[in-house]
Design an enzyme around this catalytic site. Structure first.
Site, PDB file in Angstrom:
ATOM      1  N   LYS A 107       0.811  -1.196   0.022  1.00 57.79           N
ATOM      2  CA  LYS A 107       0.066   0.123   0.064  1.00 57.79           C
ATOM      3  C   LYS A 107       1.072   1.435  -0.100  1.00 57.79           C
ATOM      4  O   LYS A 107       2.043   1.181   0.229  1.00 57.79           O
ATOM      5  CB  LYS A 107      -0.879   0.042   1.253  1.00 57.79           C
ATOM      6  CG  LYS A 107      -2.071   1.002   1.221  1.00 57.79           C
ATOM      7  CD  LYS A 107      -3.076   0.221   0.287  1.00 57.79           C
ATOM      8  CE  LYS A 107      -4.461   0.293   0.793  1.00 57.79           C
ATOM      9  NZ  LYS A 107      -5.470  -0.722   0.082  1.00 57.79           N
TER      10      LYS A 107
HETATM   11  N1  GLU Z   1      -7.071  -0.028  -3.047  1.00 56.56           N
HETATM   12  C1  GLU Z   1      -7.870  -1.221  -3.416  1.00 56.56           C
HETATM   13  C2  GLU Z   1      -7.715  -2.133  -2.171  1.00 56.56           C
HETATM   14  O1  GLU Z   1      -7.566  -1.615  -1.058  1.00 56.56           O
HETATM   15  C3  GLU Z   1      -7.627  -2.030  -4.775  1.00 56.56           C
HETATM   16  C4  GLU Z   1      -5.996  -2.330  -4.868  1.00 56.56           C
HETATM   17  C5  GLU Z   1      -5.471  -3.037  -6.157  1.00 56.56           C
HETATM   18  O2  GLU Z   1      -6.425  -2.998  -6.927  1.00 56.56           O
HETATM   19  O3  GLU Z   1      -4.345  -3.087  -6.310  1.00 56.56           O
HETATM   20  O4  GLU Z   1      -8.029  -3.176  -2.230  1.00 56.56           O
END
Ligand code: GLU
Length: 418
Positions: A107
């Site tokens: 993240k």
């Molecule tokens: N931000 C989204 C999540 O928390 C998607 C992450 C992604 O698609 O890599 O799952």
């Protein structure tokens, strides 16, 4: 590892420890599984439209590298801190493992208020962050995607900056891009569509008829709004929604198509005619069948967990329920929880499809995407429900046990280097 200390990181660790106790994971292996592999924090000086130079802080945390590259969103929010990002990266690991994706979790976040910045400023910030991240990312290393406060445009700037650096177009460096430059059809809707699909499965399991059900959605960004619209298509009556400016409530149901027009004109749900105003705190306590927190983490807490009145708690946000609230909800068997790592997994599943399509330069139709998405979610739902029933454990503990167990097993099979 107190560099990650933060209430949200402590919460992710508490959840992990419960699972590790249940799976009887030995202490040395716990630390290997729990702590992020690596992280990078960067200072991002950019020129604002006023001419003034301001330095923003950005983070990227890669949780584990055992199953492939790392994957996860990038958020722009004033509350972003390293420990929060680390917790979100850890949840991405369990989410990818639960849905069988060949990724570790990651993240990123930049501490900024995107609503107070111009598009030019956001572009400069995004490009500068991507440039700083070049040694840390790559289509086989770490692939970013949208999260809170970022969108398709953010991903397009990232892909362009990375491609200019390496000298050729690399669509697979990010997912959630516009379809015209290698994005996948159905990615934008994927998270909300997946949330609604799983709610529908939960309604089947509990014997609730969609046409008789009511829903309350906290957060009306990409995830919350698509969830609300998809639920309405299943026949559910959406009676309250909110965003950072406040909430709106109408017991006889909100007209979501009229609401879209109101948002286009006012950029908020607040002030929608024909509905009563409610605060975000009050909204969570409205009696309903389906409660969908689709905003920030730590919304269902020790203070309100005994007072929420729903049959299904569908965690579209990451980490909306604290461990203290979980204990309270554990004594309320009338509430069926769709835990975050299952409930909102549709987004990363279609991100995976996008990455695969980009690597192969071969693109799928929307029905192929949706069909494959529902198949993966169905498998994860059935396995989680099956384990929860077989062992008499909560849906959260079941989902986390499957995710953590798979990463543990992968680490065991690969062994310890050197
Ligand atoms: N931000 C989204 C999540 O928390 C998607 C992450 C992604 O698609 O890599 O799952």
């Amino acid at each position: 590892m107190n560099v990650y200390d933060h209430p949200t990181f402590r919460m992710a660790c508490e959840q992990f420890d419960l699972v590790a106790d249940r799976l009887e994971i030995p202490p040395a292996q716990r630390d290997r599984l729990k702590y992020p592999k690596r992280s990078m924090t960067v200072a991002l000086p950019i020129q604002l439209d006023s001419g003034e130079v301001k330095v923003f802080t950005g983070h990227r945390v890669q949780h584990h590298l055992t199953l492939g590259p790392t994957k996860g969103g990038l958020r722009y929010n004033p509350a972003v801190e390293l420990g929060e990002v680390a917790a979100l990266a850890m949840w991405m690991s369990w989410k990818c493992a639960l849905t069988g994706l060949p990724y570790g979790g990651a993240k990123g976040g930049i501490c900024c208020d995107p609503t107070a910045m111009s598009s030019r400023e956001l572009e400069r910030l995004t490009r500068r962050f991507t440039q700083e991240m070049i040694p840390f990312i790559g289509p086989q290393i770490d692939i970013m995607a949208p999260d809170m406060g970022t969108n398709e445009q953010t991903m397009a700037w990232m892909m362009d900056t990375y491609s200019m650096h390496v000298g050729h177009t690399v669509p697979s460096i990010v997912t959630g891009k516009p379809v015209g430059i290698g994005g996948s059809v159905g990615r934008r809707e994927a998270t909300g569509r997946g949330v609604a699909y799983l709610i529908n499965r939960a309604m089947d399991t509990l014997g609730i008829a969609a046409s008789q059900a009511t829903a309350v959605v906290q957060g009306f960004g990409n995830v919350g709004s698509v969830t609300a619209l998809s639920l309405a298509k299943y026949g559910v009556k959406v009676i309250a929604v909110s965003d950072i400016h406040g909430g709106i409530f109408n017991r006889s149901g909100l007209d979501l198509w009229e609401l879209e027009k109101h948002i286009a004109a006012h950029r908020t749900v607040a002030g929608f005619p024909g509905a009563e105003p409610v605060t975000n705190e009050e909204l969570l306590l409205i009696p309903c069948d389906i409660l969908v927190p689709a905003a920030l983490e730590r919304q269902v807490t020790r203070e309100n967990a005994s007072r929420i009145r729903c049959r299904i708690l569908a965690e579209a946000a990451n980490g909306p329920t604290t461990p203290e609230a979980d204990v309270i909800l554990g004594n309320r068997p009338e509430i069926f929880i769709l835990p975050d790592i299952l409930c909102n997994a549709g987004g990363v599943v279609v991100s995976y499809f996008e990455w695969v399509q980009d690597l192969q330069s071969f693109f799928w139709t929307e029905s192929e995407v949706v069909d494959k998405l529902f198949r993966i979610l169905e498998g994860a739902f059935t396995q989680t429900l099956g384990l929860s029933r077989k062992q008499g454990i909560t849906m959260r503990l079941a989902a986390l046990s499957i995710g953590v167990g798979r990463v543990q097993e992968a680490k065991r099979m690969r062994g310890l280097f050197p």
